[in-house]
Design a protein around this motif. Sequence first.
Motif, short mmCIF file in Angstrom:
data_model
loop_
_atom_site.label_atom_id
_atom_site.label_comp_id
_atom_site.label_asym_id
_atom_site.label_seq_id
_atom_site.Cartn_x
_atom_site.Cartn_y
_atom_site.Cartn_z
N PHE A 77 5.63 9.85 -0.38
CA PHE A 77 5.47 9.54 -1.81
C PHE A 77 6.90 9.08 -2.39
CE2 PHE A 77 5.33 10.13 -6.56
CZ PHE A 77 4.51 9.10 -6.56
N GLU A 78 7.97 9.53 -2.04
CA GLU A 78 9.22 9.35 -2.64
C GLU A 78 9.62 7.95 -2.01
OE1 GLU A 78 10.98 9.93 -5.19
OE2 GLU A 78 9.35 11.51 -5.64
N ASP A 79 9.23 7.85 -0.70
CA ASP A 79 9.50 6.54 -0.02
C ASP A 79 8.72 5.29 -0.83
OD1 ASP A 79 11.11 7.73 1.85
OD2 ASP A 79 9.61 7.93 3.41
N THR A 80 7.48 5.48 -1.13
CA THR A 80 6.78 4.62 -2.06
C THR A 80 7.45 4.21 -3.25
OG1 THR A 80 4.70 5.14 -1.02
CG2 THR A 80 4.60 3.84 -3.02
N MET A 81 8.10 5.20 -4.05
CA MET A 81 8.73 4.92 -5.23
C MET A 81 10.17 4.19 -4.82
SD MET A 81 6.95 6.61 -7.68
CE MET A 81 7.97 7.41 -9.02
N GLU A 82 10.65 4.55 -3.83
CA GLU A 82 11.96 3.73 -3.57
C GLU A 82 11.78 2.34 -3.00
OE1 GLU A 82 16.01 3.09 -3.48
OE2 GLU A 82 14.93 4.94 -4.03
N LEU A 83 10.62 2.13 -2.42
CA LEU A 83 10.16 0.72 -2.16
C LEU A 83 9.93 -0.05 -3.55
CD1 LEU A 83 8.27 -0.81 0.51
CD2 LEU A 83 7.55 -1.29 -1.77
N HIS A 91 2.80 -3.01 9.89
CA HIS A 91 4.44 -3.42 9.40
C HIS A 91 5.14 -2.03 8.93
CE1 HIS A 91 3.35 -2.93 5.18
NE2 HIS A 91 2.19 -3.86 5.34
N LYS A 92 6.37 -2.15 8.77
CA LYS A 92 7.01 -0.99 8.31
C LYS A 92 7.76 -1.33 7.07
CE LYS A 92 8.74 0.82 12.87
NZ LYS A 92 9.89 1.12 13.35
N ALA A 93 8.16 -0.44 6.26
CA ALA A 93 8.58 -0.69 4.87
C ALA A 93 9.76 -1.78 4.65
CB ALA A 93 8.95 0.57 4.27
N ALA A 94 11.05 -1.67 5.78
CA ALA A 94 11.82 -2.54 5.69
C ALA A 94 11.25 -4.05 6.10
CB ALA A 94 12.59 -1.96 6.66
N GLN A 154 0.82 -1.11 0.10
CA GLN A 154 0.08 0.22 0.03
C GLN A 154 0.77 1.19 0.10
OE1 GLN A 154 -3.05 -0.59 -0.79
NE2 GLN A 154 -3.42 -2.54 0.07
N ALA A 155 1.72 1.27 0.82
CA ALA A 155 2.69 2.52 0.99
C ALA A 155 4.22 2.22 1.16
CB ALA A 155 2.03 3.82 1.75
N GLY A 156 5.17 2.92 0.92
CA GLY A 156 6.55 2.92 1.29
C GLY A 156 7.05 3.59 2.71
N SER A 157 6.28 4.67 3.02
CA SER A 157 6.51 5.60 4.04
C SER A 157 5.90 4.79 5.53
CB SER A 157 5.97 6.96 3.82
OG SER A 157 5.72 7.48 5.17
N ASP A 158 6.82 4.59 6.33
CA ASP A 158 6.55 4.19 7.81
C ASP A 158 5.32 4.93 8.24
OD1 ASP A 158 8.29 2.06 7.30
OD2 ASP A 158 9.81 2.77 8.54
N SER A 167 3.66 -9.11 -6.95
CA SER A 167 2.57 -8.32 -7.38
C SER A 167 1.94 -7.56 -6.22
CB SER A 167 1.33 -9.10 -8.00
OG SER A 167 0.28 -8.25 -8.04
N GLY A 168 1.57 -6.26 -6.40
CA GLY A 168 1.38 -5.42 -5.27
C GLY A 168 0.03 -4.66 -5.33
N ASP A 169 -0.37 -3.84 -4.26
CA ASP A 169 -1.45 -2.93 -4.37
C ASP A 169 -0.64 -1.72 -3.76
OD1 ASP A 169 -3.08 -4.69 -5.15
OD2 ASP A 169 -4.37 -4.74 -3.57
N PHE A 170 -1.03 -0.36 -4.31
CA PHE A 170 -0.52 0.77 -3.77
C PHE A 170 -1.79 1.84 -3.71
CE2 PHE A 170 3.00 -1.39 -5.45
CZ PHE A 170 4.21 -1.22 -4.25
#
Length: 467
Positions: free
Chosen positions: A347-353, A310-313, A296-300, A332-335
């Motif tokens: 948002f940049e954290d999501t892009m990096e993930l 859960h955290k991104a890491a 769903q997202a890459g930002s904690d 595969s995933g959902d965002f």
Amino acid sequence: MNVEGIEVAQHGGKLDGEPAPPAARKVFVKTYGCQMNVYDSQRMSDALAADGYTGTDRIEDADLVLLNTCHIREKAAEKVYSELGRIRDLKAERAGRGMETLVAVAGCVAQAEGAEIIRRQSAVDLVIGPQTYHRLPQALSRARRGEKVVETEYAIEDKFEQLPSPRRAAIVGRGVTAFLTVQEGCDKFCTFCVVPYTRGSEVSRPVQQIIGEAEKLAEAGVREVTLLGQNVNAWHGEGPDGKEWGLGRLLFRLARIPGIARLRYTTSHPRDMDDELIEAHRDLAELMPYLHLPVQAGSDRILKAMNRRHKAADYVRLVERIRSVRPDMAMSGDFIVGFPGETDADFEDTMELVRTVRYAQAYSFKYSPRPGTPGAAMNDHVAEAVKDDRLQRLQALLGDQLRAFNAGMAGKTMDLLIEKPGRRPGQRVGRSPWLQPVIVDETVGEIGDIVSVRITGTGNSLFAEPV
């Protein structure tokens, strides 16, 4: 679970060996939303066939119009009301010719809005929730007597206990792949999601029911089975050995059924990927190397606001662990972009993930506030223009990854399940282990065959020749 892009008509049919009543009623079923709704529509079609209905692909000919609905986003719910407006006009036109038309709304919009649907659209005769469709024939009988019926009160266990298993005759002709629900409901309470309110708490289907239905699917020619659940990897139950089984153990048991050559499951939650399930990806050849694991997202900070717990890491480490036992695993995933409070940095954290994980497929959406969820009451909602920009950037990155994944298949040899005729004469379409459509010549094999092919061309679809 993927909820965008599935909008199909499911048509019931008379069961083999069962005479139709003198004036057989016709039903048109339209499905919105996720794979579980597709499965539910098939089971409702089975129940309606036993009740004397035959399927039609022409809504104009239908004595019963059934919409199986999705409530995951506002756009999906409004689609239903727009469709009901058109059906109201059709119902009036048929009434002018002396023909009765019943209109039923099923699924998650039905569960969430109940009698409000009939208030907004008086043409609706029946509203039935996703956990009560085993009562559909009885509810229709009441509607035919002129009663406006709302059936949304349920105990989810009733559905699994009372739902008759599908008969072989009702399965034949649906294809060589099939969905099979093993778990329903959700206890996670993500702040953006209506599922706990429309599908109820997590309940696992009994082992013997699952095995029995899978055996019937295999007898009807199904080669690939996808297990379904809102949190499918939270499934658990008592096995025939008296021990508590998890999804990994269940997959091993299903792989022993003659005829079942491939297994998949969706949708998974990162918190429910246990050791036994990960080991199944290592040890079970029938379990395909494709995993839908939404993050769903890459930002904690946003993950905490979403109540993902859960955290991104944690997610990245889990993916690395899965790939360590199955190096060819496609993810595969959902965002969701634009969740309340999401900053440019979030948002940049999501892009990096996304760059770190490298997805073969993903579904991405703008945040849509759903009434009754905590997210809808949050402050600092993101402007639509910002959501639009972020979604376009994310989808561009995911599109690049999809094209790169497909391009990496060039020259690769794989086993292909031939699934259906192609769009052009002389072609057949198969399904790769990674869920890609692969086009081959019809001489390669018959529908239902699993053949070895080499990929000769890539793009949105792959092209192959026999090895």
